[in-house]
Scaffold this active site. Structure first.
Site, PDB file in Angstrom:
ATOM      1  CG  ASP A  11       5.344  -6.974 -10.107  1.00  7.77           C
ATOM      2  OD1 ASP A  11       6.108  -6.199  -9.507  1.00  7.77           O
ATOM      3  OD2 ASP A  11       4.831  -6.467 -11.155  1.00  7.77           O
ATOM      4  CD  GLU A  13       5.689  -4.554  -5.582  1.00 10.62           C
ATOM      5  OE1 GLU A  13       6.731  -4.130  -5.222  1.00 10.62           O
ATOM      6  OE2 GLU A  13       5.385  -4.601  -6.862  1.00 10.62           O
TER       7      GLU A  13
END
Length: 710
Positions: free
Chosen positions: A409, A438
């Site tokens: 994340d 990400e």
């Protein structure tokens, strides 16, 4: 001396630099000299700078002696005033990192029958104590810990203390703080205390799964443990729990598979679960009253309790999570764990901040915690013991839980070197471990060249990144609900769509692309974040009927599955998942977030279509080429009228991929030969839907077509 006694303040900001702040209300902030004392020895400080800031006078002083972190120091001004020397910004210096880096693999609790060893890294503490409590008692035992080299504190308890609850009491800057062990592997309800457990009691054999030789062979299916089974018609007994997500042979109202059996039948290779390390946001004793995605990390090495049948039993969550992973593996599928090492839930109350205040988090140019994550804190992964913590944690999940991959994340908050170390440890322990992240470029005080972003993909060649250009080009912007992408009929995205479908490697311009190789691109149009694609279509096409929305949705999903790179599906995407227009459902109700298994029945035709697309991808390697060189050599673009796209794949098999995003039929000319139809506007799969003889073909509106040369 305690904090309230301080008339002025002094901080160790570098190994030999002390910053002293005198309030203007204290002797007008003036002092011509300062000295430092410890062990009854007093030494003068050299004032090298003096400046007024707001209502204080700031003095930068130099300390000529070697500072010992094992001692307590007092600063004396010319008036005889005294204050304790507090640990300041020194913890964020390279010298501090070098002095206190510890490379041991025994931090936290090491358990043996009749003997338990505790180790805590707390170099700025002047005292540390272990607090022990039997699970069935309110009585606590306090045990002093001994300081060792490299800022390590340790103590050994020579008796059986299985299931004892524990915490650490740490004295830093004259203040005692109680902290849960950052390395805790088991916790009490809601993560309030660590627990001593015997992990050997929970051991399970590592499965022998066939190797996935290249990550482009993966097809990832993202889901949330609770969403997957909580629906009343899921057919699952243990709804919303680890055990429920692992139940096999469950069926829905139509007598067809649901849950894990359904995912297996769909044909994907990996299930990516949203975070299941211990998180805040759901009271584990009243789990049905609250909902959370899980991006509020509390304890990175302990499983979340709200998914277990008994959160009060520390073993329950461990054993049941391992059972879930085993059940996934038994079907030949793999587990990707969503990890959130970029921030903590609340910085001030986190174990990191209590154990070594200020070390684990980035600070901006004025000394305040940075906020690139948008939640009030950024993990300082570039610091050596923070990097070690992340790598140790990844290693733990790999070895103890047999995780097959990790989704990072907000990976752009982390640094390149940390991600390279993660990749290295994964390769050493489990070949084929997938790492995706990400790579957004976020506003955190880390040099651009050090950020683990898409822009630095060349430095992390075997870590795949969520391709936001793919998402926005095919579906339309996630941040402008009404923006329509190429698959929704917007021909302004034609060039971008052409580029992302061929691996985002610069195929269409024969120059540098977003990525160097296709296995770095994670292709998606929908995930847990933002609106589902169906909800976006409802907003973009308010006056259209569902038949047209279905065609657009089907086309976008098909492009994901037949493009070069790694395909990623959001659970329920194949049956037009809706969250009733909620674009940020991280703590919305089950009614919003649950997988509605009735939609699987209603839209069975589309589920079958997606299954067929997955079969085609798996059967024909031209849809999952390994390298950019292979793509450039074997994909030939067909000269079709804009905005149609056509690709002719040449290799072991000859195939053609044709896309018509318009609402009109188009007639195109095919290369010579007889062509078997595998995919058209109605059906998809590896068996023939018909044979085309001759040179012309009619392409239906809003459709994708795959042809195989006989």
């Amino acid at each position: 001396m305690i904090a309230t006694d301080r008339n002025f303040f002094a901080y160790l900001d570098e190994m030999k630099i002390i910053t002293i702040l005198l309030p203007l209300s204290y002797h007008h902030g003036l002092s011509s000299s300062f000295s430092i004392t410890s062990d009854f020895q007093e030494h003068p400080l050299k004032i090298i700078e003096k400046v007024q800031i707001e209502n204080k006078m700031k003095y930068i002083c130099e300390f000529s002696k070697e500072y010992s972190f094992e001692k307590q120091y007092v600063i004396i001004d010319e008036h005889g005033g005294k204050t304790d020397l507090q640990i300041g910004a020194v913890i964020r210096t390279e010298e501090f990192d070098e002095k206190f880096y510890y490379d041991g693999n025994d931090l936290g609790v090491t358990f043996q029958p009749g003997l338990t060893r505790f180790k805590l890294w707390a170099p700025t503490a002047t005292q540390v104590k272990l607090k022990l409590r039997p699970s069935n008692s309110s009585f606590s035992e306090i045990v002093k810990m001994r300081r060792e080299d490299r800022g390590i504190w340790s103590v050994t308890i020579s008796r059986d203390i299985e299931l004892y609850q524990y915490s650490f009491l740490i004295l830093v800057n004259q203040e005692w703080r109680e902290a849960v062990d950052p390395y805790a592997k088991a916790v009490t309800v809601n993560g309030e205390l660590g627990v001593i457990v015997r992990l050997d009691k929970t051991k399970r054999p590592r499965p022998n799964l066939p190797e996935i030789k290249n990550s482009v062979d993966a097809i990832i299916y993202e889901t949330h443990i609770r969403d997957l089974t909580i629906h009343p018609k899921s057919g699952v007994k243990n709804k919303g729990l680890y055990l429920g997500a692992g139940e096999q042979n469950t069926i829905g109202m139509d007598g067809e598979p649901t849950g894990l059996a359904y995912i297996k039948d769909l044909g994907v290779t990996h299930i990516e679960f949203l975070p299941f390390h211990d998180f805040a946001g759901v009271d584990e004793l009243h789990r049905n009253k609250e909902y959370n995605w899980g991006y509020n990390p509390l304890h990175f090495n302990a499983p979340e309790g709200s998914y277990s049948t008994n959160p009060a039993n520390p073993y329950s969550r461990i054993i049941e999570l391992k059972q879930l992973i085993d059940q996934v593996h038994s079907l030949g599928l793999r587990v990707i764990m969503d990890v959130v090492y970029n921030h903590v839930y609340v910085r001030e109350t986190s174990s990191f901040e209590k154990v070594v205040p200020g070390y684990y988090f980035r600070h901006n140019e004025i000394g305040l915690p940075s906020n690139g994550t948008g939640v009030g804190n950024d993990i300082a992964s570039e610091r050596r013991m923070v990097r070690k913590y992340i790598v140790d944690s990844i290693q733990y999940w790999l070895e103890e839980y047999h995780i097959d991959g990790f989704r990072f994340d907000l990976m752009g908050i982390l640094d390149v070197e940390t991600m390279k170390e993660v990749r290295k440890v994964c390769d050493s322990l489990s070949k084929g471990t997938i790492i995706i992240g990400e790579g957004w470029n976020l506003n955190t005080p880390l040099p651009t060249e050090q950020k683990a972003t898409i822009g630095n993909q060349a430095k992390m060649p075997h870590i795949a990144q969520f391709n936001d250009k793919f998402r926005d080009s095919i579906k339309g912007s996630s941040f402008n609900l009404f923006d329509k992408g190429y698959a929704l009929g917007n021909d302004h995205y034609l060039g971008a769509a052409n580029e992302v479908m061929t691996g985002s490697i610069g195929y269409t311009k024969q120059g540098p692309g977003t990525f160097n190789e296709p296995f770095q691109s994670l292709n998606y149009v929908e995930c847990h974040d933002n609106h589902t694609m169906w909800d976006k279509l409802l907003a973009c096409l308010p006056d259209a009927d569902d038949s047209l929305r279905i065609k657009y949705h089907r086309l976008a999903t098909a492009i994901v599955l037949l493009s070069q790179g790694i395909p990623f599906l959001h659970s329920g995407q194949e049956f037009f998942r809706t969250k009733k227009g909620d674009g940020n459902s991280y703590r919305s109700s089950d009614e919003i977030n649950q997988l509605d298994w009735k939609r699987k029945i209603i839209y069975k035709d589309n589920v079958e279509y997606v299954k067929g697309l997955i079969q085609v991808r798996k059967e024909f390697s031209c849809f999952r080429m390994r390298t950019s060189a292979e793509i450039r050599s074997n994909i030939h673009q067909m000269p079709l009228a804009s905005p149609l796209l056509g690709y002719w794949f040449k290799g072991d098999n000859e195939l053609i991929l044709l896309i018509n995003p318009t609402t009109k039929k188009h007639i195109i000319t095919l290369p010579e030969g007889d062509w078997t139809v595998l995919v058209d506007h109605e059906k998809a799969g590896i068996t023939s839907k018909g044979i085309l003889y001759g040179e012309e073909m009619s392409i239906e509106p809003v459709s994708i077509n795959v042809l195989l040369k006989k």
